[in-house]
Design an enzyme around this catalytic site. Sequence first.
Site, PDB file in Angstrom:
ATOM      1  CD  GLU B  50     -28.006  12.821 -61.879  1.00  0.00           C
ATOM      2  OE1 GLU B  50     -28.230  13.958 -61.307  1.00  0.00           O
ATOM      3  OE2 GLU B  50     -26.709  12.509 -62.625  1.00  0.00           O
ATOM      4  CE  LYS B 117     -25.368  13.974 -65.521  1.00  0.00           C
ATOM      5  NZ  LYS B 117     -25.105  14.088 -63.920  1.00  0.00           N
ATOM      6  CB  CYS B 153     -28.529  15.881 -63.997  1.00  0.00           C
ATOM      7  SG  CYS B 153     -28.418  17.299 -62.547  1.00  0.00           S
TER       8      CYS B 153
END
Lengths: 586, 586
Positions: B50, B117, B153
Site C-alpha cells: 500500500e 480503497k 489493506c
Amino acid sequence: MVEEMTRDTWRIALAQIDPTVGDFSGNVRLIRERAREAAQLGAHIVAFPELVITGYPPEDLLLKVSFIDAARRALHLLLDAIPDRVLIVGVPWVESGILYNGAAILARGEIVAVVPKHHLPTYGVFDEDRYFARGSHTFRFLWGNLRFGVTICEDIWYPIGPASSLATRGIDLLVNINGSPYHRGKWIQRQVMLQTRAADAGCYLAYVNMVGGQDELVFDGNSIVLDPNGTILARGTSFEEDLIVVDLPITRVLSSWLHDPRRRWLARAESQPALPVVDREIPLPVPGEQLPPLPESVQRPRTPLEGVAEVYQALVTGVRDYVRKTGFRTAVIGLSGGIDSSLTACIAADALGPENVTGLSMPSRYSSRHSIEDAEELARNLGIRFLIVPIEPVHRVFREVLAPLGNQPEEPDVADENLQARIRGTILMTYSNRFGPIVLTTGNKSEMACGYATLYGDMAGGFAVLKDVPKLLVYQLARYRNSISPVIPERVFVKPPSAELRPNQKDVDTLPPFEILDPLLELYVEQDLSREELIRHGFDPEIVDRVIMMVDRAEYKRRQAAPGVKLTPRAFGRDRRLPIANWFHG
Amino acid sequence: MVEEMTRDTWRIALAQIDPTVGDFSGNVRLIRERAREAAQLGAHIVAFPELVITGYPPEDLLLKVSFIDAARRALHLLLDAIPDRVLIVGVPWVESGILYNGAAILARGEIVAVVPKHHLPTYGVFDEDRYFARGSHTFRFLWGNLRFGVTICEDIWYPIGPASSLATRGIDLLVNINGSPYHRGKWIQRQVMLQTRAADAGCYLAYVNMVGGQDELVFDGNSIVLDPNGTILARGTSFEEDLIVVDLPITRVLSSWLHDPRRRWLARAESQPALPVVDREIPLPVPGEQLPPLPESVQRPRTPLEGVAEVYQALVTGVRDYVRKTGFRTAVIGLSGGIDSSLTACIAADALGPENVTGLSMPSRYSSRHSIEDAEELARNLGIRFLIVPIEPVHRVFREVLAPLGNQPEEPDVADENLQARIRGTILMTYSNRFGPIVLTTGNKSEMACGYATLYGDMAGGFAVLKDVPKLLVYQLARYRNSISPVIPERVFVKPPSAELRPNQKDVDTLPPFEILDPLLELYVEQDLSREELIRHGFDPEIVDRVIMMVDRAEYKRRQAAPGVKLTPRAFGRDRRLPIANWFHG
C-alpha cells in the site's frame, strides 16, 4: 397532554461557557447555574455548547466506557435543572452500541430526544470520525406553535444536511451548538456563513459557541443570533463567558417565507437528498406568561474583538485556562531582555496576575549589559518578581567536564550554544519543580518553524505561549500591549534580535530578515505551497531553498515542543493526544 | 486486441519491501529492481505494498499538491518497468479533484486502472478519513481466463465490501496490498482472518505487506499466500525484505466452488449490498511460456518469528530504520548499569553495529560502584565504545547557583533528583550535537506510564527504544539476548531497579512491584478499564488509585517524550505529526 395554546414571541438564551474536559461535576454545576439564571430572565429555551458535559475535545477519553458512562450520569443530573423550560446540552451518546456526538433536549425532567451530529469534522485539529458514527436522521421539535431544530457545529457549515432538511420541512428556529476553535479572524468567516445559512433556511438561527482554552485550543465565544434575513440580532462577547438572551417573534418567519421566492421551489425539496426528519412534541405547556423586561446588563451590545487586540486576548485566554486547568497557579519565565520573552511576560501577567509571575534573568558570558537591565525594567513595570541566576559558573564546569571527550572549540560551536540554552532550561525546570510554577517558553513561530531553537533548552517548559505567533506579529502585539500601559522598554523594540549564545550573534546571521521570512513561512507552512510556487511569488530561490530545508529538518525538533495556542487553522501538523483533563476516576 | 488463449497456472510475486516516506526516487528504484527480479523469475503479476510509492504513513504530506504530483510522476516512471507483465503498486490518486488511496494496475506501459480503497481506517495509529475519500466502486481484471481483483489493506478486514463484491462476481485471485503495522502477535490474528476471507471468497488470496520502520511504526512483513480453502501456500519473512513467488493453478478455484455449498446461495448476492464492480481487460496476451523452475532460495520455507524473539527483532528493526531514515549513522546511550540501558545498548549494537554505538557512564554522588563496573563490562562484551563523564562537579555548581533561590534541602528533593537527570540529558545532547550520534533514551513503558522519569532529563533524546516495553518484558528480552551471547552481566538481572538519584533509592519506594504494575497498566492503559473493573480483577484498591493518579498525571510528561516503536495497537493515545521523511522539494 400538552395544552393547546400559541404565543408569538419566544425567548431564547445562549450560554457561552468555559467547561473543562473531564470535570463532570464542575461542568454540571456551571450548566445548572447558567440555566437557572437564564430561566429567571424568562428564557423558554436555554442552549449550551457542543459536548459541554465532557468539555471539548475529549479526544481518546471517548474510548473509555467509564467516561461515556460518567457523561450519561452527568446528563441525568441536569434533568431537574429547569424542568419547565427546554434545556439543550451537548453530550456523547450511545444508541445500539454506537457512539454519537449528540445534543440532548431536556424538558419536564425527561430526555425528549438526543439529536445526533451528522457532519463529523476530521481535518485540522478535528478527529471526530475516530470516535463517532454519523447520524442518519434528525428531529423537529414542536412546542405549541413553535417549531425548532437543533444541529451541531460542523452540520451548519455544509449547504446540505440536517439544517437544509429541517428548513425544507419548515422550522421557526434553528439552534446550532458549537465547540468551534479560534483562529485569527475566524468569527468574521463564521458570521458571513451563518448569515447565508439563516437566509437560506428562512428562520432564526441561534449559534452558541464555547469559550476559553483547552490544551492548545482556544474557543472565542462570539455566539450570535440572526433573524430569517441573516440580520444580526445579538452577539456574545469574545473570549469571555456570557449569556445572550433574545426575543424571537415567530411571525417574522412566515413573513420572510412569503417574501422569499425560493420557498415555493424549496418546499418541494426535489433539489436535495433529504435526511429523515422525525417530529417530537415538547411535553410542556406553551408558556403563557408576559416576558419580564431584560436588564440592561444583558441587553448591552457586544463588539467582537478584532486585529491585534483579538490575538492578544486569545493568548491571554490560552495561558490562563491552560495554567488553571492543569492545576498550576503561578508561572516562571526566562527573561532575556528580548522582545519574545518580554511579550510572554506581559501575557502571563495579564492572564495570571503579576503577583503570580516570576521572571528569571540568566545571563551568560555572552550576554550584553542591556539584557539584564531591560529585563529588570520590564519586570518592575509589570510588577512581577525578578531574579538573577548567572549561568557562567555552571557553563564553565560543564565545559571542563566535557573537554576530555574532545573537539571542544574556544569559540562556541552549535553544541556549546545549545549547552547554554539547556543550562537555562534546567534552571527553569528545577525552579518549577521546587517552587511549583509552570515554565512558559518564549520562542516565536518564525524561529520555531526554522528550528532556530534548542530542544530541551529554550523549548523546555509547560506551555509555548508564542508557538504560533510569527516574529512580526510579536512586535505588533508588544506595541499593542505598550499602548495600554508602557511596560516594555523602548530599547527592546529597536535592538536587533539575538540569541546571545556567541559573541556579536544576530538572528539575521542564520535566518532571512523577518520581513521576508514571515510571509514565506505563511505560504510554505500554512498554505503548503511548493518551491516553484514560492519562487513564482517573487521570493529569492536561494532563500526559498534554505527556508524549506530548515523547516523540513526542524520537524524533528517541533514534535518535541510544548503545546501552545493555535492562531491558525493548521500550524505544524498536529500534536494530538489525550487531553490534559481533570478526569480522575472514583 | 488481446489474443484468445488460456493457461491454468499463473505465477504471482509479492514484493515485501521497505520504502521511505517521501523518498520517491529511492522507492521507485526499489520497486523497479524488485519488479524486474520477479519478472525474471517468471512472475506474471508482481504486487507491492500500500502507498509504496510515497512510503507509509505519509500523514500531512498528503495535503501538499506538490507531494501528490510527485507521486503521480513517480508512478509514470514505473510504466516501463515490466511492460509485458502486470505491476500492482499503491499510490495516492486524484480523480475529479478527490484524493483516493489507490492501487494502480500497470501493464503494457499503461495505467489500466487505479482501484480506490473502500474502508478507510481512522482509529489507533490510522487517520485515513483525514485525507482520502472512500471508493464507490471496484474493478475486476480479466487476463485471458484469469479473473482477479485488488483490494487495499483495511478492505480485507471487513466481511462486506469490495472483497465480498468481487467474490460474488467471481474471481480466481484477490490481491490485497498492505501497510499493516506490527504489534505483538498481530501476524497470527491476520493469518486467521485471511484464512476465513480466502475460504469465504473461494479464491486465492495474496496478501503483501510492507516491512521496516517508519517513524514510530514498524511493519513486520509476514506476507502470505492462501489457496481457496484458506490453506497457506507461502509466507514472507518477518521484519526483512523478501520476494514471495507462488504458482496458482486456477482450476483449483472452480473445484472449490463446486464443493462449497455456500456458492449456490452467494451467487445471487441477495444477502449483501454489493459495490459496483467494473470489468477491465488487461491489454496483454496471455503468457504462453513454460514457467522456469523457481530457485531454491525463493522456495525455502519461512518461519514467522514469535514471542520474545519477535519483539526483539521489532525493536532492532525500529531503531535501525529510524536512525537510517532520519540521516543518522551512530548512536549514544547513557549507561547506568541497569537493565533498561543495558538492553537498549544491545538493541542499538545489533541494529547499527557495535562500532557505531557509544555508551556514556555518568556517575553521580549517589551512584553505586557496580553501576560503572556493570556498564563497562556490558560495553566490553558488546564491543561498543565506553566513556565516563562524572556529573558531580556540574551538580555541585548547579546547587551553588540555585541555593540563593531558597528552599534547597541537603537530602535531594524531587527538583534535585530531576536536576541530576537533566545534567545527564544535557551531556548526552551536547555529545550528540558535537559528534553526531542520535541519543537513544532508555526509559521503559512501566516507568514512563507512571511518570517515573524526568522531562528533559532521561526523556531527552531522539528515539525512545523501550517506550512501549513494560519492565517485565525488558527482563525477558534481556534474557533472550543473553541466550544468543551472554553480554549483560548477571548482576544487572538480580539487583533491584533504582534510579540512584538519592541515597538507597529503589523503584519500589515509588512504584508498586512490577509483577503487579505491569498487568495493571495493561488493563488500564491498553484496555481502558475503569477503576471498578480493575478492583474486580483483584487489584488492591489503594494501588489502583495510586497508579491511575500517576498515569493520568503523567500524560503531561508523556506528550513530550521522543517517539518509539509501538508494540501494542494503542499505547498512549497518539502522537501524530508530519512524518520524518526524506521529502525535500526541488
